[in-house]
Write a protein that holds these residues in place. Structure first.
Motif, PDB file in Angstrom:
ATOM      1  N   GLU A  77      -0.677  -1.360  11.001  1.00 31.34           N
ATOM      2  CA  GLU A  77      -0.424   0.072  11.208  1.00 31.34           C
ATOM      3  C   GLU A  77      -0.048   0.746   9.892  1.00 31.34           C
ATOM      4  O   GLU A  77      -0.512   1.849   9.591  1.00 31.34           O
ATOM      5  N   VAL A  78       0.819   0.099   9.122  1.00 37.93           N
ATOM      6  CA  VAL A  78       1.236   0.671   7.843  1.00 37.93           C
ATOM      7  C   VAL A  78       0.025   0.845   6.932  1.00 37.93           C
ATOM      8  O   VAL A  78      -0.146   1.898   6.292  1.00 37.93           O
ATOM      9  N   GLU A  79      -0.830  -0.153   6.884  1.00 39.83           N
ATOM     10  CA  GLU A  79      -2.008  -0.071   6.016  1.00 39.83           C
ATOM     11  C   GLU A  79      -2.978   1.011   6.488  1.00 39.83           C
ATOM     12  O   GLU A  79      -3.546   1.743   5.676  1.00 39.83           O
ATOM     13  N   ALA A  80      -3.149   1.136   7.795  1.00 40.95           N
ATOM     14  CA  ALA A  80      -4.046   2.171   8.319  1.00 40.95           C
ATOM     15  C   ALA A  80      -3.509   3.564   8.007  1.00 40.95           C
ATOM     16  O   ALA A  80      -4.263   4.462   7.601  1.00 40.95           O
ATOM     17  N   TRP A  81      -2.205   3.745   8.200  1.00 34.84           N
ATOM     18  CA  TRP A  81      -1.623   5.057   7.926  1.00 34.84           C
ATOM     19  C   TRP A  81      -1.541   5.338   6.434  1.00 34.84           C
ATOM     20  O   TRP A  81      -1.540   6.494   6.016  1.00 34.84           O
ATOM     21  N   GLY A  82      -1.508   4.287   5.610  1.00 43.34           N
ATOM     22  CA  GLY A  82      -1.567   4.497   4.167  1.00 43.34           C
ATOM     23  C   GLY A  82      -2.879   5.158   3.768  1.00 43.34           C
ATOM     24  O   GLY A  82      -2.912   6.079   2.946  1.00 43.34           O
ATOM     25  N   ARG A  83      -3.963   4.706   4.361  1.00 48.44           N
ATOM     26  CA  ARG A  83      -5.268   5.316   4.071  1.00 48.44           C
ATOM     27  C   ARG A  83      -5.334   6.746   4.590  1.00 48.44           C
ATOM     28  O   ARG A  83      -5.911   7.632   3.946  1.00 48.44           O
ATOM     29  N   ARG A  84      -4.724   6.987   5.757  1.00 48.62           N
ATOM     30  CA  ARG A  84      -4.726   8.354   6.296  1.00 48.62           C
ATOM     31  C   ARG A  84      -3.894   9.292   5.439  1.00 48.62           C
ATOM     32  O   ARG A  84      -4.286  10.442   5.204  1.00 48.62           O
ATOM     33  N   TRP A  85      -2.742   8.798   4.975  1.00 50.90           N
ATOM     34  CA  TRP A  85      -1.919   9.627   4.094  1.00 50.90           C
ATOM     35  C   TRP A  85      -2.697  10.007   2.840  1.00 50.90           C
ATOM     36  O   TRP A  85      -2.713  11.169   2.438  1.00 50.90           O
TER      37      TRP A  85
END
Length: 226
Positions: A77-85
């Motif tokens: 989740e952290v990695e996915a949201w890192g890309r979204r950020w």
């Protein structure tokens, strides 16, 4: 992948990008996951670390405290949201330090390999490296237990002397490249150990004290950067 002509080491926060990405992303992620309570937690941590650093707590220890905020969070989740950020921030025309980005593009065109060196979170640095064409990322490694982060680092924070260590390790993998031909970019006095490992050192920004520190150090440093 072709062998690079030289290596170009670049700090990230306020050197390549205009913000302090660990704090921005922590607030973004916690607010998405936990709403107003998450945003409050992120704000309180930032205020605490700013105050403690001003009171003399080392940046390395502050970095360790920061990563404890990720305890129990699912890595995917952290990695996915890192890309979204990053995707959202790239819509901001002021996200990059324009002069640094231009120089990195020029270095790559001349056959250099760009290396991002940062204490920031890997979930942001990996997609950022893809965006700017960096070949390597030297950063903290976050410990996992199963699918979640433990809040601890594997090894030392990549700040200050930690940057010197990882830069030396990468240079050792390229014995045919002379460190005197390599470049380093930083904005803060804590980048000085990294910059002193290369022959061409660039202080980004005017008010950090790094420029004067470099001038003082260069009077004593050998021309090779070692």
């Amino acid at each position: 992948m072709s062998r690079p002509e030289r290596l170009v080491f670049c700090d990230v926060d306020e050197t390549l990008i205009t913000c302090k990405s660990p704090f921005e992303f922590l607030r973004f992620y916690l607010e998405v996951r936990y709403g107003a309570e998450g945003a409050r937690r992120a704000g309180e941590l930032r205020e605490r670390l700013v105050a403690e650093t001003a009171a003399g707590v080392s940046r390395e220890e502050a970095n360790r405290v920061y990563y404890r905020a990720w305890r129990g969070e699912p890595a995917a989740e952290v990695e996915a949201w890192g890309r979204r950020w990053l995707s959202e921030r790239l819509t901001d025309g002021n996200f990059f330090v324009a002069g640094t980005l231009v120089r990195l593009d020029r270095h790559r065109a001349e056959g250099a390999a760009v290396v991002l060196v940062s204490g920031s979170i890997p979930a942001l640095l990996a997609p950022l490296a893809e965006t700017v064409g960096a070949r390597h990322v030297l950063c903290a490694r976050m410990e996992r237990c199963g699918r979640v982060f433990t809040g601890r680092l594997l090894g030392e924070p990549v700040i200050g002397e930690g940057k010197r260590t990882v830069v030396r390790q990468l240079l050792a993998r390229y014995p045919d490249i002379d460190p005197a031909d390599c470049f380093g970019y930083g904005d803060h006095i804590s980048d000085l150990p990294m910059l002193m490992e290369v022959g061409h050192r660039v202080a980004v920004g005017e008010f950090s004290g790094l420029g004067q520190a470099l001038a003082d150090a260069e009077r004593l440093a050998p021309a090779t950067g070692r």
